[in-house]
Design an enzyme around this catalytic site. Structure first.
Site: not given
Length: 644
Positions: A315, A411
């Site tokens: 990421e 998240c």
């Protein structure tokens, strides 16, 4: 404690034809849906375990703690979103649920203030021993943010007291004194949260702790590598077996970092705290570094949609101009962090260009992260999707052609909820006796300048057009009104009480100095459809064009056009026709134009190789990228081939 804010969310009432579809959705559908998720009551959705973990840690239930090491943060972000929503939308049922969650959290807190269900239940002997992966400080940061928001919203102090007790323990544990750990969060977040806690408590200990974490970061020897040398150390995530400090922005002290590196969310959360500290401490060195990092992100490492972090592995940021479309990661949380960073940079510098990028992220990547029903989410935000090759256990496994009910790492959904619940924070900014108008979102607000109350009403259908009317009423007050001039605005005009206004332009703001009492501002500028072309250094987009209109990037979907969208070509000066369609996607502006599509010239249509193809004319329709995948699933594309 007293709440000292010139702008309070409770005094900003958004009633906007564009944003209502999201802001009203938060209290009505999103938060109730996420409540069911947190309680593991949604069939076929990835389990949360979040509230159950707190119950087990607090001794209310027996069982095994499950979920990721940072699972606690989901409850905190949900609470923060509830707090923002309650500011303008009182909801006794939602508040009761929030109080229930707060009771669970506080009950799980240990006597010394420690609070983390993973280390309380799974590895109590390893507290603070894996700062790189353990996320104890990250979870603490989100808890603090929730506590501050809930205090602002309700005046209740139970969660705030819990957060202060935890922060006091962290302050005792970390620092330069004998017996303290010379370390910092593996995942930045606590730093910006401590600054919020300082602002509400006026306890300088929290500001000093945030400063310590930022200035200690990246010093040698690297705390993460040192902890990994311990004979008893074990990795939580297999990806970190060959750990490289650049991933956590700990490869250099922050004042020496000149490129955005590593995990994109960690990076922008860190930069947010740096910008906050630079403002509070008038720190020119830190301010300069923030500007350098911002320039690197937005000029060389950001997608046109405001997405950042191109790599599907870890990421993360990669290198300058590495912006693939179909394997793009662009985590929704990363764009949220970018918007938060941009807003802080505008506050720090009084430069509206930062808001242009902040707005781009809000209208595109962040908006795309949630469905119009509020119960489906994108974690990853590519700019090209071919559903057939989004295959598990391949390089595109992270790309989903449709939004998901929930995620094992969840998240993004709660982060979207807290972002849209607090959207009002982006509209205005105040610094001293200057008021800044950043976003053009219809609202009625009460704000305070020099402790005097002003009532402001903004009327607009932006971004359908650039006509904005701002009415200001209240006791006569002299101050400077700064109106953002978007980078795409054409033929801007500003009138004050019907007459051409006298203003000065500075850093993309139009400043009007006036004794304001009962006055009306009329702003008008053209918003034109524009084709943009990538820098040839962006290899994925060589010979391609994208379509933007104001803050919105446009895309093509299969359901409006055809299959094989990657085979479409458009001229570099194509003509567009605009069509407002109230019944589509809860109101959207369509763009119609002509293009051509490659047609195979071969007797064997299944062959990989072909004769030179022909071009067939097609009629095309584009929609805003933020609205994609709310109808029949299929292909989607942003960048189109063009004849340069």
């Amino acid at each position: 404690m007293q709440i000292k804010k010139a702008i309070n969310l409770r005094n900003i009432f958004i009633d906007d034809s564009y944003w209502n579809k999201y802001t009203k959705l938060i209290g009505e559908k999103v938060l109730p849906y996420q409540w069911q998720i947190l309680n593991d009551n949604v069939p076929d959705a990835a389990p949360s375990y979040c509230l159950k973990n707190f119950k087990i840690a607090g001794g209310l239930e027996k069982g095994e703690r499950k979920g990721t090491v940072f699972q606690d943060s989901d409850a905190a972000k949900w609470l923060e979103a509830v707090a923002y929503n309650l500011e303008t939308n009182p909801n006794p049922d939602l508040e009761n649920k929030a109080d229930y969650v707060i009771d669970l959290i506080c009950n799980a807190q240990e006597e010394d203030g420690y609070l983390d269900t993973y280390y309380t239940l799974v590895e109590p002997e390893n507290k603070w021993k894996n700062l790189c992966e353990g996320h104890e400080l990250y979870c603490a940061g989100h808890l603090i943010e929730a506590a501050v928001a809930y205090y602002h919203s309700t005046g209740k102090t139970k969660l705030l007291d819990c957060a202060c007790k935890l922060s006091d323990l962290i302050a005792k544990t970390f620092g330069y004194e004998k017996g303290q750990i010379k370390g910092y969060p593996g995942h930045p977040e606590l730093e910006l949260a401590l600054i919020k806690l300082y602002k509400v408590t006026e306890n300088k200990r929290y500001l000093d702790l945030a400063s310590y974490f930022i200035d200690e970061r990246g010093k040698s020897p690297n705390i993460f590598l040192e902890q990994m040398k311990d004979p008893g150390f074990k990795h939580i995530f297999y990806e970190f077996n060959n750990y490289e400090p650049r991933y956590s922005q700990s490869h250099l002290p922050v004042r020496q970092q000149t490129t955005a590196e590593g995990h994109a969310v960690r990076a922008v959360y860190l930069y947010c705290a740096m910008a906050d500290l630079a403002k509070i401490n008038n720190d020119e060195s830190l301010s300069k570094q923030c500007k350098i990092l911002w320039e690197n992100i937005t000029k060389k490492r950001m997608y046109i949609t405001g997405g950042i972090g191109s790599s599907g592995y870890l990421e993360r940021f990669t290198t300058d101009y590495d912006l693939p479309n179909d394997t793009n990661y662009s985590e929704t949380c990363a764009s949220i962090g970018l918007a938060l960073f941009g807003f802080r940079m505008a506050h720090l510098t009084h430069d509206a260009s930062y808001i242009d990028t902040c707005e781009r992220a809000l209208y595109n990547t962040i908006r795309a992260g949630i469905s119009l029903e509020g119960n489906r989410y994108f974690y990853v935000n590519p700019l090209e999707v071919w559903p057939d090759n989004c295959i598990v256990n391949t390089s595109r496994a992270h790309v989903k052609p449709v939004r998901q009910k929930w995620f094992d790492v969840a998240c993004c959904p709660t982060n979207i909820a807290r972002t849209f619940a607090s959207l009002g924070q982006y509209i205005y900014d105040i610094d001293g006796d200057e008021l800044f108008v950043n976003l053009f979102i219809q609202n009625k607000s009460d704000i305070f300048i020099n402790q005097e109350k002003l009532h402001i009403e903004m009327d607009t259908v932006y971004p359908r057009n650039g006509k904005i009317k701002i009415s200001i009423s209240g006791k006569k007050i002299p101050f400077a009104l700064n109106i953002r001039k978007p980078e795409f605005a054409k033929d801007l005009s500003i009138k004050l009480n019907g007459q051409e206004a006298s203003y000065t332009e500075s850093k993309n703001y139009c400043k009007i100095c006036h004794d304001w009492e009962n006055d009306e501002i009329e702003i008008d500028f053209k918003i034109e459809v524009k084709q943009v072309f990538a820098n040839p250094l962006v290899r994925a987009n060589c010979g391609k064009t994208a379509i933007i209109r104001g803050p919105e990037v446009y895309c093509l979907e299969e359901c409006d056009n055809c299959k094989d969208l990657a085979a479409i070509y458009v001229e570099k000066n194509v003509q567009f026709t605009e069509e407002w369609k109230e019944s589509l996607l809860e109101g959207t502006l369509l763009l119609h134009f002509k293009g051509k599509i490659l047609s195979s010239q071969t007797e064997d249509p299944d062959s990989i190789c072909t004769l030179p193809p022909s071009l067939k004319e097609v009629s095309l329709t584009a929609i805003p990228y933020g609205s994609w995948c709310n109808r029949t699933p299929g292909e989607m594309i942003v960048w189109l081939h063009t004849n340069i």
